[in-house]
Design a protein around this motif. Sequence first.
Motif, mmCIF file in Angstrom:
data_model
loop_
_atom_site.group_PDB
_atom_site.id
_atom_site.type_symbol
_atom_site.label_atom_id
_atom_site.label_comp_id
_atom_site.label_asym_id
_atom_site.label_seq_id
_atom_site.Cartn_x
_atom_site.Cartn_y
_atom_site.Cartn_z
ATOM 1 N N GLY A 128 1.804 11.157 6.425
ATOM 2 C CA GLY A 128 0.607 11.855 6.881
ATOM 3 C C GLY A 128 0.828 13.355 6.922
ATOM 4 O O GLY A 128 1.787 13.821 7.528
ATOM 5 N N GLY A 129 -0.022 14.128 6.288
ATOM 6 C CA GLY A 129 0.097 15.577 6.313
ATOM 7 C C GLY A 129 0.745 16.159 5.066
ATOM 8 O O GLY A 129 0.581 17.340 4.786
ATOM 9 N N THR A 130 1.479 15.340 4.310
ATOM 10 C CA THR A 130 2.122 15.868 3.102
ATOM 11 C C THR A 130 1.058 16.412 2.147
ATOM 12 O O THR A 130 0.037 15.756 1.899
ATOM 13 N N MET A 160 -4.233 16.839 1.628
ATOM 14 C CA MET A 160 -3.117 16.205 2.319
ATOM 15 C C MET A 160 -3.261 14.701 2.315
ATOM 16 O O MET A 160 -4.337 14.155 2.125
ATOM 17 N N VAL A 161 -2.138 14.052 2.564
ATOM 18 C CA VAL A 161 -2.167 12.615 2.800
ATOM 19 C C VAL A 161 -2.795 12.416 4.178
ATOM 20 O O VAL A 161 -2.422 13.116 5.120
ATOM 21 N N PRO A 162 -3.744 11.496 4.317
ATOM 22 C CA PRO A 162 -4.351 11.316 5.632
ATOM 23 C C PRO A 162 -3.298 10.924 6.665
ATOM 24 O O PRO A 162 -2.324 10.250 6.312
ATOM 25 N N PRO A 163 -3.473 11.315 7.919
ATOM 26 C CA PRO A 163 -2.531 10.912 8.951
ATOM 27 C C PRO A 163 -2.448 9.384 8.966
ATOM 28 O O PRO A 163 -3.385 8.713 8.565
ATOM 29 N N GLU A 164 -1.351 8.852 9.382
ATOM 30 C CA GLU A 164 -1.142 7.401 9.499
ATOM 31 C C GLU A 164 -0.912 6.721 8.168
ATOM 32 O O GLU A 164 -0.778 5.500 8.105
ATOM 33 N N VAL A 165 -0.879 7.464 7.071
ATOM 34 C CA VAL A 165 -0.589 6.841 5.779
ATOM 35 C C VAL A 165 0.810 7.292 5.361
ATOM 36 O O VAL A 165 1.172 8.448 5.533
ATOM 37 N N VAL A 199 -1.079 15.958 15.532
ATOM 38 C CA VAL A 199 -0.177 17.046 15.140
ATOM 39 C C VAL A 199 1.229 16.650 15.558
ATOM 40 O O VAL A 199 1.421 15.652 16.248
ATOM 41 N N HIS A 200 2.196 17.435 15.134
ATOM 42 C CA HIS A 200 3.571 17.145 15.506
ATOM 43 C C HIS A 200 3.808 17.549 16.950
ATOM 44 O O HIS A 200 4.090 16.733 17.801
ATOM 45 N N THR A 255 2.157 21.346 12.507
ATOM 46 C CA THR A 255 1.366 20.287 11.900
ATOM 47 C C THR A 255 2.277 19.163 11.436
ATOM 48 O O THR A 255 3.506 19.293 11.445
ATOM 49 N N LEU A 256 1.678 18.066 10.980
ATOM 50 C CA LEU A 256 2.453 16.901 10.557
ATOM 51 C C LEU A 256 3.363 17.231 9.388
ATOM 52 O O LEU A 256 4.411 16.633 9.215
ATOM 53 N N ASN A 257 2.963 18.216 8.565
ATOM 54 C CA ASN A 257 3.812 18.541 7.414
ATOM 55 C C ASN A 257 4.797 19.665 7.738
ATOM 56 O O ASN A 257 5.397 20.244 6.847
ATOM 57 N N GLY A 258 4.941 19.975 8.999
ATOM 58 C CA GLY A 258 5.957 20.944 9.390
ATOM 59 C C GLY A 258 5.495 22.374 9.390
ATOM 60 O O GLY A 258 6.223 23.268 9.800
ATOM 61 N N GLY A 259 4.275 22.627 8.931
ATOM 62 C CA GLY A 259 3.759 23.995 8.942
ATOM 63 C C GLY A 259 3.236 24.369 10.321
ATOM 64 O O GLY A 259 3.312 23.596 11.274
#
Lengths: 462, 590
Positions: free
Chosen positions: B134-136, B152-157, B203-204, B378-382
């Motif tokens: 999720g977030g990538t 982005m990839v949807p969260p939870e995927v 979010v992270h 964020t989920l992708n680290g940003g």
Amino acid sequence: MAIEYLGLSNINGPLVVLEGVQEAFFDEIVEFVVDGNTRKMGRIVELDEDKAVIQVFEGTENMSLTNTHTRLSGHPMEVAVSPDMLGRTFNGIGQPIDGMGSLTSTDKRDVNGLPLNPVRREYPRNYIRTGISAIDGLTTLIRGQKLPIFSGNGLPHDQLAAQIVRQASLGDDSEEKFAIVFGAMGVKHDVADFFRKAFEESGVADHVCMFLNLANDPVVERLITPKVALTVAEYLAFECNMHILVILTDMTSFAEAMREVSSSRGEIPSRKGYPGYLYSELATIYERAGIVEGASGSVTQLPILTMPNDDITHPIPDLTGYITEGQVVLDRSLHGQSVYPPISILPSLSRLMKDGIGKGYTREDHQDLANQLFSAYAKVGEARNLASVIGEDELSPIDKRYLKFGEEFEKRYVGQGPSENRTIQQTLDLGWELLGLLPKEELDRVDTKLIDLYYPQEAEGV
Amino acid sequence: MDSKNTGKIYGINGPVIYLKGKTGFRMSEMVYVGEERLVGEVISLDKDMTTIQVYEETSGLRPGESVETSGSAVSVTLAPGILNNIFDGIERPLDQIAEKGGAFITRGVSVDSLDTEKKWETHLTVSEGDLVHGGTIIAEVPETRAIVHKCMVPPEVEGTVVSVVPDGEYTIQDTLVVIEQANGEKKELSMTQHWPIRVPRPVHHRYSANEPLITGQRILDTMFPIAKGGTAAIPGGFGTGKTMTQHQIAKWANADIIIYIGCGERGNEMTQVLEEFSELVDPRSGNPLMDRTTLIANTSNMPVAAREASIYTGLTLAEYYRDMGYDVAIMADSTSRWAEALRELSGRLEEMPAEEGFPAYLASRLSAFYERAGMMQTLNGGTGSVSIIGAVSPQGGDFSEPVTQNTKRFVRCFWGLDKSLAYARHFPAIHWLTSYSEYLPDLAGWYSDHVSPKFVDYRNRMMTLLNQESSLMEIVKLIGGDVLPDDQKLILEIAKVIRLGFLQQNAFHKDDTCVSMEKQFKMMDVILYLYRKARKLVAMGMPMSVLKAEGIFEKVIAIKYDVPNDNISLLDIYKNDIDDFYNSVIEKNG
């Protein structure tokens, strides 16, 4: 569709309940026949399966649970529209009452209107010259604006509205078609007569379409009057390409009527007993002003409301102020000093003014001059407060000059004759003349270049 | 999709409709009502009654008409095409509605939220075998000249990429990437995501505030700053300039994206934003401001239920861009209209009212709203942020009413607008004595590093002078200004310079409308330098009348107009002028 229902199951104030209805829809108009002769109209305001709650426009007098026949009309509240409506007088729900016969038009419009899509609105920029300095100079009226007059009982709001109509209609570009739609909700007979006379005297009577719901007419009818008036206004503006000035008076009666109906429906009140949807309901009326992209007509609204107890924080003026694009506030103490029009400058405002004045519209110095006059007049108030404590003699010389300025400003700038029609040049020049009563250093809202250009030379060191 | 539940309308009361019996509907589910398929939402369920609020005008609905579920909660479509666009409260593009229905908004118009035909220039950023979660970010699309949209990839995927399309032009519905999930199922990913508006996007974690949102407005940036990811409220009666302040921030704030929510406000205002922002150029990127802006317009005459939803729609769009790593600022104008929409619906539901008819859950709804702001990893680290600036329209301009009071509990920045300042046309009419910002200590480090170590100290000194002025004014009101000693007269004079020359800002002046931090600091520096020098003169026994005769105070007030933004160095000359003034006073009167 022609099913008639006999009898009612409940009558409560302006509301009746009919059971066993089929195929009724929300907001549908129904017709009643009472005792086989009196016709009344009503509107469905609530539906519970086969039970309909109906608001009766003409009042529920004489209706009983057995003597009434009800018929569903199959359509929401509609009004017939035609350019022939100008010069005619109608009652609060759009039926002719001037004895000149009914309208032949079959062109009908839903009075509820539809919200105008913001992307298809055109931002209003053309100012309307009213010939009144306090409005033209400080709270400029723009074509397509909604600018209410906040007044009190006994103040000359009607005269002011009539003067605006008279002077604005004689604008510079007389080639454009101009008309007035007048909607009266719960006004006194005298007021209606006053406006009728004013329109006749100024020679615009055949350009006026009047909708009258007088003080002794049914209360529920009032709820529909502004909607009928605005539906006709929209038709004339956007389909017949005319510039329409809509005068709605008195919005307070409209809101009172809403409260009355709401309470008989047993709804939960919010502030001061008014229903929670007062804001939405007022907004659907006021927002029906503006200019549509592609149409050359416009709807400008000049609603008049009397502030209960002169209180500007009362829900009606308060919510109105949040919806409309400014307000012109009348003041009782100025009226007491025989200043006409008694416009209280500080709380008055025109939100659209900034984009419709200045270079290319009025004059380059207009905005700065207006700001300076506002700011100087605010200081007059401070100086007056001080004078009331320590006495005028003890004031500093600069405060004394402010007092002098305040006096002249109220007398000459705000005050003018009921038939005096000033040009924008005259208004602006008068503003500078009055600023000449103050030393140059006090003018902190004006660009220095403009001061050099317009500040009266001989005034220095008065 | 599984078999759709349907029900039949039983009762209608304004925007609220009732269905009888068990319907199998789910809470917050989106439904289509009647033959015209009006959009609605399930708001309460009961053993024998289902309540639905309808986002469109309900005139013409009949009992017995059917209600059909959509199978999902009320949600927004997230994909390129959101920016430089104007939507209604439930993300329907007003442009398309106008094309279909004309100048007036008709009911039951069915349009796609986003353009599904348009082909976007797409650059894929993942390759086969990549592990994505999720977030990538799987693709980048230049959405406008200013903003690159990161799909982005949807969260939870989560899963491994098994196929990727080459770079090229794709619509928002084309499959870009196929992934294999842990359970072996394959999932196709396009640019589009859907997200329910009432659920915060995950979010992270949350960072604490450490960087200001620079708005170019002196009273905000210097006196009462808001942090990126912060919350602020602008309460004020009508005509005090809430909307103008919001416009100014929307124009000049150093956020990447602006979401402007016109909630229950005037139609002409939205038109104005649309016109003005298309013409105005963002000083930082050189592109039209609309390129970074999305408008949510639910004007006061549009249906009330959609007004309630519009705030959440805007928030969800903002969170989506935050997840890409952008700083997003939300202007909500006005949250009071939203609270009133809650009240109106609550009244229709015949709920027990609390204060002034507002429902008892007003406070919890407000807190949930403002807590969705923040600077986040964020989920992708940003890193991205959502800042919320909400206008409040208190009834009668009285700040003690429930919406203002409850809002005050959940925001950290309070910019109180004052009627008397507005009457004197002192704009922005933010009153320096009633306003506050809790972010100041958090941001002190940033100011010290990026502007000047003296910044906070100078700011505090100016605040002190303004506070001194207000207590002196109490005396002046009683006995007049002439009797004050000269050092106190000087405080009044300097406070006037601060008020007129610094706090007051002209939104219509090309140089004054937006002012850099550097210029703000230097202006403070000059004003305080003038104060120091003048105080010395007063200490020597020079009367204020002599000091005022030199005209230096007026000159300093006019700095905001006289020093253009592209030549700030001119400000340094003022100190020389003040020295000249100092010497000349001593020479003449020494």
